[in-house]
Write a protein that holds these residues in place. Sequence first.
Motif, mmCIF file in Angstrom:
data_model
loop_
_atom_site.group_PDB
_atom_site.id
_atom_site.type_symbol
_atom_site.label_atom_id
_atom_site.label_comp_id
_atom_site.label_asym_id
_atom_site.label_seq_id
_atom_site.Cartn_x
_atom_site.Cartn_y
_atom_site.Cartn_z
ATOM 1 N N LEU A 150 -1.164 11.266 -28.356
ATOM 2 C CA LEU A 150 -0.741 12.487 -27.643
ATOM 3 C C LEU A 150 -1.524 12.649 -26.343
ATOM 4 O O LEU A 150 -0.952 13.031 -25.314
ATOM 5 C CB LEU A 150 -0.930 13.726 -28.521
ATOM 6 C CG LEU A 150 0.145 14.006 -29.548
ATOM 7 C CD1 LEU A 150 -0.278 15.157 -30.460
ATOM 8 C CD2 LEU A 150 1.486 14.312 -28.890
ATOM 9 N N GLN A 166 -0.162 10.482 -23.769
ATOM 10 C CA GLN A 166 1.161 10.922 -23.338
ATOM 11 C C GLN A 166 1.157 12.286 -22.652
ATOM 12 O O GLN A 166 2.201 12.898 -22.476
ATOM 13 C CB GLN A 166 2.130 10.937 -24.527
ATOM 14 C CG GLN A 166 2.437 9.569 -25.074
ATOM 15 C CD GLN A 166 3.508 9.598 -26.140
ATOM 16 O OE1 GLN A 166 4.330 10.516 -26.217
ATOM 17 N NE2 GLN A 166 3.520 8.576 -26.986
ATOM 18 N N ASP A 185 7.620 19.986 -26.395
ATOM 19 C CA ASP A 185 7.406 18.588 -26.027
ATOM 20 C C ASP A 185 6.316 17.967 -26.896
ATOM 21 O O ASP A 185 6.462 16.845 -27.384
ATOM 22 C CB ASP A 185 7.045 18.471 -24.546
ATOM 23 C CG ASP A 185 6.845 17.025 -24.122
ATOM 24 O OD1 ASP A 185 7.836 16.258 -24.148
ATOM 25 O OD2 ASP A 185 5.697 16.663 -23.775
ATOM 26 N N ARG A 240 7.810 17.366 -30.347
ATOM 27 C CA ARG A 240 8.746 16.235 -30.351
ATOM 28 C C ARG A 240 7.994 14.908 -30.274
ATOM 29 O O ARG A 240 8.298 13.958 -30.997
ATOM 30 C CB ARG A 240 9.725 16.350 -29.176
ATOM 31 C CG ARG A 240 10.888 17.282 -29.443
ATOM 32 C CD ARG A 240 11.970 17.144 -28.380
ATOM 33 N NE ARG A 240 11.530 17.614 -27.073
ATOM 34 C CZ ARG A 240 11.636 18.853 -26.637
ATOM 35 N NH1 ARG A 240 12.178 19.780 -27.406
ATOM 36 N NH2 ARG A 240 11.218 19.188 -25.440
ATOM 37 N N ARG A 241 7.007 14.844 -29.380
ATOM 38 C CA ARG A 241 6.216 13.614 -29.260
ATOM 39 C C ARG A 241 5.465 13.318 -30.561
ATOM 40 O O ARG A 241 5.360 12.157 -30.968
ATOM 41 C CB ARG A 241 5.251 13.710 -28.086
ATOM 42 C CG ARG A 241 5.939 13.640 -26.744
ATOM 43 C CD ARG A 241 4.944 13.840 -25.596
ATOM 44 N NE ARG A 241 5.620 13.933 -24.336
ATOM 45 C CZ ARG A 241 5.916 12.905 -23.549
ATOM 46 N NH1 ARG A 241 5.593 11.680 -23.918
ATOM 47 N NH2 ARG A 241 6.547 13.095 -22.414
ATOM 48 N N SER A 242 4.949 14.349 -31.202
ATOM 49 C CA SER A 242 4.240 14.163 -32.472
ATOM 50 C C SER A 242 5.145 13.521 -33.512
ATOM 51 O O SER A 242 4.729 12.611 -34.240
ATOM 52 C CB SER A 242 3.724 15.502 -33.003
ATOM 53 O OG SER A 242 2.718 16.019 -32.176
ATOM 54 N N ILE A 286 5.562 9.857 -32.680
ATOM 55 C CA ILE A 286 4.311 9.138 -32.918
ATOM 56 C C ILE A 286 4.076 8.952 -34.416
ATOM 57 O O ILE A 286 3.661 7.875 -34.862
ATOM 58 C CB ILE A 286 3.121 9.857 -32.240
ATOM 59 C CG1 ILE A 286 3.290 9.831 -30.718
ATOM 60 C CG2 ILE A 286 1.792 9.232 -32.661
ATOM 61 C CD1 ILE A 286 2.382 10.797 -29.973
#
Length: 156
Positions: free
Chosen positions: A30, A33, A105, A108-110, A113
Motif C-alpha cells: 500500500l 502504491q 481507493d 480497493r487496493r487492499s 493486494i
Amino acid sequence: MATPDRPGFALPLLLLAGFRTLIDDLHAELARQGHPELRPLHGFVLQAVGTAGTTASDLGHRLGVSKQAAGKTVDRLVALGYLERTDDPRDARRKLVRTTPRGLDGLRRSAVIFDDLRDRWCATLGADRVAALEDDLRRVTAADVFRLDVPGWFGT
C-alpha cells in the motif's frame, strides 16, 4: 494432541505470525502504491465505516472502543483524507463519518493486494494446502469470525 515439539501455545503464535506477515506485506505494498500513512487499525476503521457511513458513536461500538477513541482515529483519517464528516440528512444534530474517494481507493487496493498475497502463499505452499488451511480454519472458528472489534479486543 499437543506434544513437546508441537506445544499448544505455538498454534496461536503461528496464526498471529501468519496474520502479521500478511498485514505487514499488505501495508508495504500500500505504501508503494501511494498510501504510506495507512496503518492496520485504519483498515478496520474503514471497513467499519462502510459504504453508507456511520456516526462516531456507532463506529466505537462496532470497533469495541469508546466514542472518544473512535473519534480520535476518525480525526486522524479525516486529516489524511480517508474519511470525512458530513451532516446526517435524517438528523441535523448528528454528524456522519463517510469514506472519501481516497479511502475507497485504499480499500480497493487492499482487496487486490490480499488476492496477490494469497496467490504468493499458494505458490509457496500449494493451492490445495492453502485451500485446506482456509477450510480447516472455517471449521474451527465461529460463523461470525469477521468481527471488526479486533482493536478493542486487543485493548485493556
